[in-house]
Design a protein around this motif. Structure first.
Motif, mmCIF file in Angstrom:
data_model
loop_
_atom_site.group_PDB
_atom_site.id
_atom_site.type_symbol
_atom_site.label_atom_id
_atom_site.label_comp_id
_atom_site.label_asym_id
_atom_site.label_seq_id
_atom_site.Cartn_x
_atom_site.Cartn_y
_atom_site.Cartn_z
ATOM 1 N N LYS A 40 1.839 -38.483 -52.275
ATOM 2 C CA LYS A 40 2.502 -39.018 -51.074
ATOM 3 C C LYS A 40 3.920 -38.428 -50.962
ATOM 4 C CE LYS A 40 -0.754 -41.856 -49.636
ATOM 5 N NZ LYS A 40 -1.467 -41.580 -48.434
ATOM 6 N N THR A 41 4.871 -39.203 -50.458
ATOM 7 C CA THR A 41 6.236 -38.709 -50.309
ATOM 8 C C THR A 41 7.203 -39.672 -50.986
ATOM 9 O OG1 THR A 41 6.572 -39.885 -48.227
ATOM 10 C CG2 THR A 41 5.697 -37.638 -48.080
ATOM 11 N N ILE A 47 9.813 -47.138 -50.172
ATOM 12 C CA ILE A 47 9.537 -48.306 -49.337
ATOM 13 C C ILE A 47 8.592 -49.266 -50.069
ATOM 14 C CG2 ILE A 47 8.362 -49.062 -47.222
ATOM 15 C CD1 ILE A 47 9.531 -46.506 -45.899
ATOM 16 N N ILE A 48 7.510 -48.734 -50.624
ATOM 17 C CA ILE A 48 6.533 -49.583 -51.320
ATOM 18 C C ILE A 48 7.180 -50.299 -52.502
ATOM 19 C CG2 ILE A 48 4.417 -49.534 -52.719
ATOM 20 C CD1 ILE A 48 3.904 -49.239 -49.735
ATOM 21 N N LEU A 49 7.908 -49.554 -53.324
ATOM 22 C CA LEU A 49 8.524 -50.161 -54.503
ATOM 23 C C LEU A 49 9.691 -51.078 -54.135
ATOM 24 C CD1 LEU A 49 8.347 -47.089 -56.889
ATOM 25 C CD2 LEU A 49 6.914 -49.139 -56.934
ATOM 26 N N GLY A 50 10.409 -50.749 -53.063
ATOM 27 C CA GLY A 50 11.469 -51.636 -52.583
ATOM 28 C C GLY A 50 10.915 -52.961 -52.092
ATOM 29 N N GLY A 69 2.523 -56.491 -55.190
ATOM 30 C CA GLY A 69 3.667 -55.684 -55.616
ATOM 31 C C GLY A 69 3.514 -55.192 -57.041
ATOM 32 N N LEU A 70 2.969 -56.016 -57.910
ATOM 33 C CA LEU A 70 2.727 -55.600 -59.294
ATOM 34 C C LEU A 70 1.712 -54.465 -59.342
ATOM 35 C CD1 LEU A 70 3.021 -55.977 -62.360
ATOM 36 C CD2 LEU A 70 1.205 -57.692 -62.210
ATOM 37 N N ILE A 71 0.673 -54.549 -58.541
ATOM 38 C CA ILE A 71 -0.333 -53.476 -58.505
ATOM 39 C C ILE A 71 0.297 -52.169 -58.036
ATOM 40 C CG2 ILE A 71 -2.438 -52.708 -57.345
ATOM 41 C CD1 ILE A 71 -3.315 -55.685 -57.412
ATOM 42 N N ALA A 72 1.127 -52.228 -56.988
ATOM 43 C CA ALA A 72 1.794 -51.014 -56.497
ATOM 44 C C ALA A 72 2.724 -50.435 -57.563
ATOM 45 C CB ALA A 72 2.575 -51.331 -55.226
ATOM 46 N N THR A 73 3.436 -51.287 -58.277
ATOM 47 C CA THR A 73 4.336 -50.825 -59.333
ATOM 48 C C THR A 73 3.556 -50.193 -60.481
ATOM 49 O OG1 THR A 73 5.878 -52.591 -58.741
ATOM 50 C CG2 THR A 73 6.205 -51.535 -60.871
#
Length: 110
Positions: A40-41, A47-50, A69-73
Motif C-alpha cells: 500500500k502507501t 491513517i489506519i494506525l492513527g 485496531g489491534l488486528i490492523a496493528t
C-alpha cells in the motif's frame, strides 16, 4: 473484581503503547519503501494506525473497535514492517545526497 479491572487497564495500556509504536515506526519509514515492498502507501498505513491508536485511547478494550485496531496493528507489525526493514537502508528516512540512486551514491562512473 479489582484484579480483573487492573488486568484490563494494563492490557489497554499495552495496546495503546503497541499501536503507538507501530504508528511511530510507520511514520519514520520512507514513502518509496512502501511502494518498493508493494505494501500500500505510507499515508494509508499512517491513517489506519492513527485510527487504531485513537480508538485504543477512547474505547474500552472489550468493545469491537479496539479489536479491529489491534488486528490492523498486528498486520503492520508482522507483514509490512519486516518487508520495509528488508529493504536496503531498512526503509528509514535519512538525509541522502541528491546523487544517491537506488543502489547507493552515484560516483559518475569513477
Amino acid at each position: 473484581m479489582q484484579g480483573f479491572a487492573g488486568f484490563m487497564s494494563l492490557l489497554s495500556l499495552a495496546l495503546i503503547v503497541f499501536s503507538g509504536f507501530a504508528l511511530f515506526d510507520a511514520a519514520i519509514r520512507r514513502e518509496d519503501g512502501y511502494r518498493a515492498a508493494d505494501k500500500k502507501t505510507k499515508p494509508f498505513w499512517l491513517i489506519i494506525l492513527g485510527l487504531a491508536f485513537v480508538v485504543n485511547l477512547l474505547f474500552p478494550i472489550l468493545s469491537f473497535l479496539p479489536i479491529i485496531g489491534l488486528i490492523a496493528t498486528i498486520v503492520y507489525m508482522v507483514d509490512v514492517r519486516p518487508a520495509l526493514r528488508s529493504l536496503p537502508g531498512g526503509g528509514r528516512s535519512r538525509g541522502g545526497s541528491s546523487s544517491d540512486g537506488p543502489y547507493g551514491p552515484y560516483n559518475g562512473g569513477r
